[in-house]
Scaffold this active site. Structure first.
Site, PDB file in Angstrom:
ATOM      1  N   TYR A   5      12.432  32.799 -86.024  1.00  0.00           N
ATOM      2  CA  TYR A   5      12.630  31.536 -85.310  1.00  0.00           C
ATOM      3  C   TYR A   5      12.261  30.350 -86.188  1.00  0.00           C
ATOM      4  CZ  TYR A   5      11.757  27.910 -81.778  1.00  0.00           C
ATOM      5  OH  TYR A   5      11.737  26.736 -81.056  1.00  0.00           O
ATOM      6  N   ARG A  12      -5.124  25.160 -78.751  1.00  0.00           N
ATOM      7  CA  ARG A  12      -3.751  24.696 -78.797  1.00  0.00           C
ATOM      8  C   ARG A  12      -3.687  23.218 -78.403  1.00  0.00           C
ATOM      9  NH1 ARG A  12      -3.740  28.879 -80.868  1.00  0.00           N
ATOM     10  NH2 ARG A  12      -2.453  30.735 -80.471  1.00  0.00           N
ATOM     11  N   ASN A  14       3.045  22.802 -78.252  1.00  0.00           N
ATOM     12  CA  ASN A  14       3.249  23.620 -77.060  1.00  0.00           C
ATOM     13  C   ASN A  14       3.545  22.718 -75.865  1.00  0.00           C
ATOM     14  OD1 ASN A  14       2.108  26.535 -77.905  1.00  0.00           O
ATOM     15  ND2 ASN A  14       0.860  24.934 -78.853  1.00  0.00           N
ATOM     16  N   TRP A  64      -4.240  37.400 -72.141  1.00  0.00           N
ATOM     17  CA  TRP A  64      -4.274  37.907 -73.513  1.00  0.00           C
ATOM     18  C   TRP A  64      -5.339  37.185 -74.344  1.00  0.00           C
ATOM     19  CZ3 TRP A  64       1.554  38.402 -75.290  1.00  0.00           C
ATOM     20  CH2 TRP A  64       2.190  39.319 -74.458  1.00  0.00           C
ATOM     21  N   GLY A 123      17.350  22.820 -69.908  1.00  0.00           N
ATOM     22  CA  GLY A 123      16.087  23.472 -70.230  1.00  0.00           C
ATOM     23  C   GLY A 123      14.888  22.623 -69.862  1.00  0.00           C
ATOM     24  N   LEU A 124      13.737  23.049 -70.306  1.00  0.00           N
ATOM     25  CA  LEU A 124      12.478  22.373 -69.985  1.00  0.00           C
ATOM     26  C   LEU A 124      12.515  20.896 -70.367  1.00  0.00           C
ATOM     27  CD1 LEU A 124       9.429  22.313 -69.239  1.00  0.00           C
ATOM     28  CD2 LEU A 124       8.963  23.102 -71.572  1.00  0.00           C
ATOM     29  N   VAL A 125      12.728  20.611 -71.637  1.00  0.00           N
ATOM     30  CA  VAL A 125      12.691  19.226 -72.108  1.00  0.00           C
ATOM     31  C   VAL A 125      13.995  18.504 -71.784  1.00  0.00           C
ATOM     32  CG1 VAL A 125      12.267  17.729 -74.085  1.00  0.00           C
ATOM     33  CG2 VAL A 125      11.181  19.974 -73.982  1.00  0.00           C
ATOM     34  N   GLY A 126      15.118  19.212 -71.905  1.00  0.00           N
ATOM     35  CA  GLY A 126      16.402  18.575 -71.669  1.00  0.00           C
ATOM     36  C   GLY A 126      16.546  18.011 -70.271  1.00  0.00           C
ATOM     37  N   GLY A 128      20.915  21.731 -74.765  1.00  0.00           N
ATOM     38  CA  GLY A 128      19.792  22.308 -74.035  1.00  0.00           C
ATOM     39  C   GLY A 128      19.430  21.453 -72.851  1.00  0.00           C
TER      40      GLY A 128
END
Length: 311
Positions: free
Chosen positions: A138, A210, A167, A203, A14-17, A11
């Site tokens: 998941y 969080r 999150n 929403w 990706g975001l963290v990778g 990953g």
């Protein structure tokens, strides 16, 4: 531990990778392999085996996964379970087969049971009940990964840790308003509403709480876990904020005070979750980035990269 070693970051685009691979290259003096999903399909057992044979990593940060926000996970339960189970099984198997010294895998707070057995949640609470229904596929695939790693520890002395991640947010996230996580979804909503001079529709009613962690802090936390910890570790800031808090920062930053409409017909998600981070902080970790400033940085990054940002 990592200096001079060969490190695989699944990953990695990706975001963290992305943040982790950069940090490792800049400060750990190690050789980093960070393939994209296009370069390595981790659902393919043969391709995964060949990649491990070619790279021979000493350490593995397993961050890859198939995941959406709450709505996306609700609509893709079976696919989320299947794809994540394949990905995790293939990576763990190759870590064992190629004698990886230690693997740190990315878990998720969605693995925790709902209703919560207590707050703040501690790592040992993981198996105290089924996960939240909206994250069932998941979350159970991630739970299966934990069970697989523990079985490998018992059978082969595999060294591992699983970061139970809160999150996360930051640049290079997936910014999808329908299926994405809360912060990138809100960032894109504000950006598009500002461009169109429209209201922002959010929403729920904003009272949900969080724990948010900026991606640079998450990457640092993963490095601390690799260096010092084993087993389950909550990767979180230890501070809760409401969705209204997030919206308020974006309202002010974007200049859209009074232009938010709350949509209580949409899924709210879980009302409140807090996490005991004493295991992580005992290893010396503390979040370094101010939340409001990190949120503004994330919005500015998206505003500058909206045409090319991942959806």
């Amino acid at each position: 531990m990592l200096e001079g070693s060969r490190v695989l970051v699944t990953g990695g685009k990706g975001l963290v990778g992305t943040a982790l691979a950069r940090q490792l290259r800049e400060s750990a003096a190690c050789e980093v392999f960070d393939p994209s999903s296009a370069e390595l399909d981790l659902c393919d057992r043969g391709a995964t085996e060949r990649y491990f044979q070619a790279t021979r990593p000493d350490f593995v940060f397993h961050l890859a996964g198939y995941v959406h926000g709450i709505m996306g996970n609700m609509l893709n339960q079976a696919e989320a379970y299947l794809r994540n189970t394949l990905i995790n099984t293939n990576v763990v198997e190759q870590c064992v087969n190629h004698g990886v010294s230690k693997v740190v895998a990315m878990g998720t707070i969605a693995m925790y049971p709902e209703p919560s057995p207590r707050l703040p949640l501690r790592e040992e609470d993981l198996w105290q009940g089924p996960p939240y229904f909206a994250e069932y596929g998941y979350a159970n695939a991630k739970r299966g990964m934990v069970a697989h790693l523990e079985a490998c520890r018992q059978s082969y002395n595999t060294r591992y840790a699983v970061a139970i991640s809160t999150n996360l947010f930051g640049p290079n996230d997936r910014f999808n308003t329908a299926t994405g996580h809360v912060v990138p979804s809100l960032v894109r909503k504000f950006f598009e509403a500002k461009a169109r001079d429209e209201h922002v529709y959010v929403w729920g009613d904003g009272t949900q709480e969080r724990d948010f962690l900026y991606v640079e802090d998450a990457a640092l936390g993963l490095r601390v876990i690799m260096e010092q910890l084993t087993g389950l570790v909550n990767l979180a800031s230890g501070v809760n904020r409401t969705i209204r808090d997030v919206v308020s920062v974006l309202e002010e930053h974007v200049g859209m005070r009074g232009q938010v409409q709350w949509d209580i017909s949409k899924p709210r998600g879980q009302e409140r979750r807090t996490f005991d981070v004493s295991v992580l902080t005992s290893a010396g970790f503390s979040a370094q980035y101010d939340f409001d400033a990190a949120l503004r940085t994330t919005y500015d990054w998206y505003a500058a990269n909206a045409a090319d940002a991942r959806d």
